[in-house]
Design an enzyme around this catalytic site. Structure first.
Site, PDB file in Angstrom:
ATOM      1  N   ASN A 178      -9.304   1.423   9.447  1.00 16.83           N
ATOM      2  CA  ASN A 178      -8.566   1.050  10.652  1.00 16.83           C
ATOM      3  C   ASN A 178      -9.219   1.694  11.869  1.00 16.83           C
ATOM      4  OD1 ASN A 178      -6.710   0.544  12.704  1.00 16.83           O
ATOM      5  ND2 ASN A 178      -4.954   1.015  11.503  1.00 16.83           N
ATOM      6  N   THR A 179      -9.178   3.035  11.929  1.00 16.98           N
ATOM      7  CA  THR A 179      -9.629   3.741  13.129  1.00 16.98           C
ATOM      8  C   THR A 179     -11.098   3.480  13.451  1.00 16.98           C
ATOM      9  OG1 THR A 179      -8.028   5.447  12.530  1.00 16.98           O
ATOM     10  CG2 THR A 179      -9.600   6.005  14.249  1.00 16.98           C
ATOM     11  N   LYS A 237       0.864  -1.182   0.000  1.00 17.14           N
ATOM     12  CA  LYS A 237       0.000   0.000   0.000  1.00 17.14           C
ATOM     13  C   LYS A 237       0.899   1.230   0.000  1.00 17.14           C
ATOM     14  CE  LYS A 237      -2.903   2.851   2.915  1.00 17.14           C
ATOM     15  NZ  LYS A 237      -3.824   2.983   4.055  1.00 17.14           N
ATOM     16  N   GLY A 240      -8.325   8.724   9.741  1.00 21.66           N
ATOM     17  CA  GLY A 240      -8.644   8.771  11.169  1.00 21.66           C
ATOM     18  C   GLY A 240      -9.707   9.784  11.553  1.00 21.66           C
ATOM     19  N   ALA A 297      -9.670   5.253   4.066  1.00 17.62           N
ATOM     20  CA  ALA A 297      -9.574   6.373   5.021  1.00 17.62           C
ATOM     21  C   ALA A 297     -10.843   7.203   5.107  1.00 17.62           C
ATOM     22  CB  ALA A 297      -8.413   7.291   4.698  1.00 17.62           C
ATOM     23  N   GLY A 298     -11.202   7.528   6.334  1.00 15.06           N
ATOM     24  CA  GLY A 298     -12.285   8.476   6.571  1.00 15.06           C
ATOM     25  C   GLY A 298     -13.620   7.872   6.953  1.00 15.06           C
TER      26      GLY A 298
END
Lengths: 260, 66
Positions: free
Chosen positions: A211-212, A102, A163, A189-190
């Site tokens: 992830n987050t 990535k 995040g 992301a987001g």
């Protein structure tokens, strides 16, 4: 649905959810969340070893096992093309010749927005060196097309800053990117909660990387399960084809035979 | 002049090879990748890669990340 697989660089995956391994309380929670998510691809970061650490301290790869998951080493924290390429070369050595990476080249620590010029440069080098590049990028249809033309195996536009949990901020851009793409488009992301993931899939994205949203949920394992369901629901809704929107009502029960 | 390992000074190990360094740092058995003066050295070549004073070494591993 059994045949509806995600294909990246010639390998097929049943799950369209890709998860990270950062920000967890401990490796056990991380492993339990990865399991509950049903993900087959898990991102990892490459960092210097802490010298003087206990040689018997647990290691991430004892919990997120390379024989169980397709590991996706990232270039998080890299602000130049050179550092990103160097990180990918180290990752390839670390993971025994593994070519899937990535790529992310960041432009600014406050927004963690991609530096697209540097990203394009790094992507060219990595593709030339035989890497299979999944690339984190802005939700800009032109740059996404350029990255596909360079030879990236998947293009991964952000939904919102890394995040942030803000969800998809520009769904029409994501739609435009999906409609023109010949490689998998994965929102990276987001995403903040399950509905964000479902929306990405309803727009026709091939997958979502997060992830987050899982790691910072009050109950990460339960959120991982929610995300698994959201990805499946969104994908099925996309394949099913949604009804048209109308400004006014359309009765569901027949108008004929009403009493009175 | 000692070695520089991950930005920190480290004495030359005995034997003065990458394998010797990994043992001296008690990193044996871990999944690592090593750069020696900017060049990645495959694990199979750690025993034969000799170290000299002022060499720059980077030792990395996989950790959690998104």
């Amino acid at each position: 649905m059994d045949q509806d697989k995600l294909s990246i660089a010639g390998k097929t995956y049943s799950s369209r959810l890709l998860v990270g391994s950062g920000k967890y309380k401990d490796f056990a929670e991380n492993a339990a969340a990865a399991e509950a998510s049903g993900a087959e691809i898990v991102t990892v970061a490459i960092r210097r070893v802490n010298l003087g650490q206990d040689a018997n301290a647990p290691n991430l790869l004892d919990f997120i096992r390379p024989d169980r998951y397709t590991l996706l080493p990232n270039t998080a924290g890299c602000y130049t093309a050179e550092d990103a390429v160097r990180t990918c070369r180290l990752a390839r050595e670390l993971l025994d010749g593994h070519r899937l990476v990535k790529l992310e080249v960041l432009g600014d620590p406050k927004t963690l927005y991609p530096d697209i010029t540097a990203t394009l440069e790094a992507a060219k080098t990595l593709v030339r060196e035989g890497f299979e590049v999944m690339v984190y990028c802005t939700d800009d249809p032109i740059q996404c097309k350029r990255l596909e033309e360079i030879g990236c195996v998947a293009v991964m536009p952000l939904a919102a800053p890394i995040g942030s949990g803000l969800g998809i901020q520009n769904r029409y851009n994501i739609l435009a990117i999906v409609e023109q793409a010949k490689v998998p488009i994965i929102v990276d992301a987001g995403v903040g909660t399950a509905s964000d993931a479902a929306i990405a899939m309803e727009l026709g994205c091939d997958g979502v990387l997060m992830n987050t949203a899982i790691a910072e949920a009050r109950n990460p394992v339960l959120m991982a399960s929610a995300m698994r369901h959201a990805i499946i629901a969104g994908r099925e809704a996309f394949l099913a084809g949604r009804m048209p929107r109308r400004r006014y009502a359309s009765a569901s029960s027949p108008l004929d035979g009403v009493i009175g | 002049m000692p070695l520089t390992v991950n930005g920190r000074p480290e004495p030359l190990p005995s034997p003065a090879t990458l394998d010797g360094l990994v043992s001296a740092l008690k990193l044996g058995g871990q999944r690592l990748a090593i750069e020696h003066n900017g060049e990645i050295v495959p694990r199979s070549r750690w025993p034969e890669t000799t170290l000299a004073e002022a060499d720059q070494i980077e030792i990395v591993r996989a950790i959690g990340g998104g």
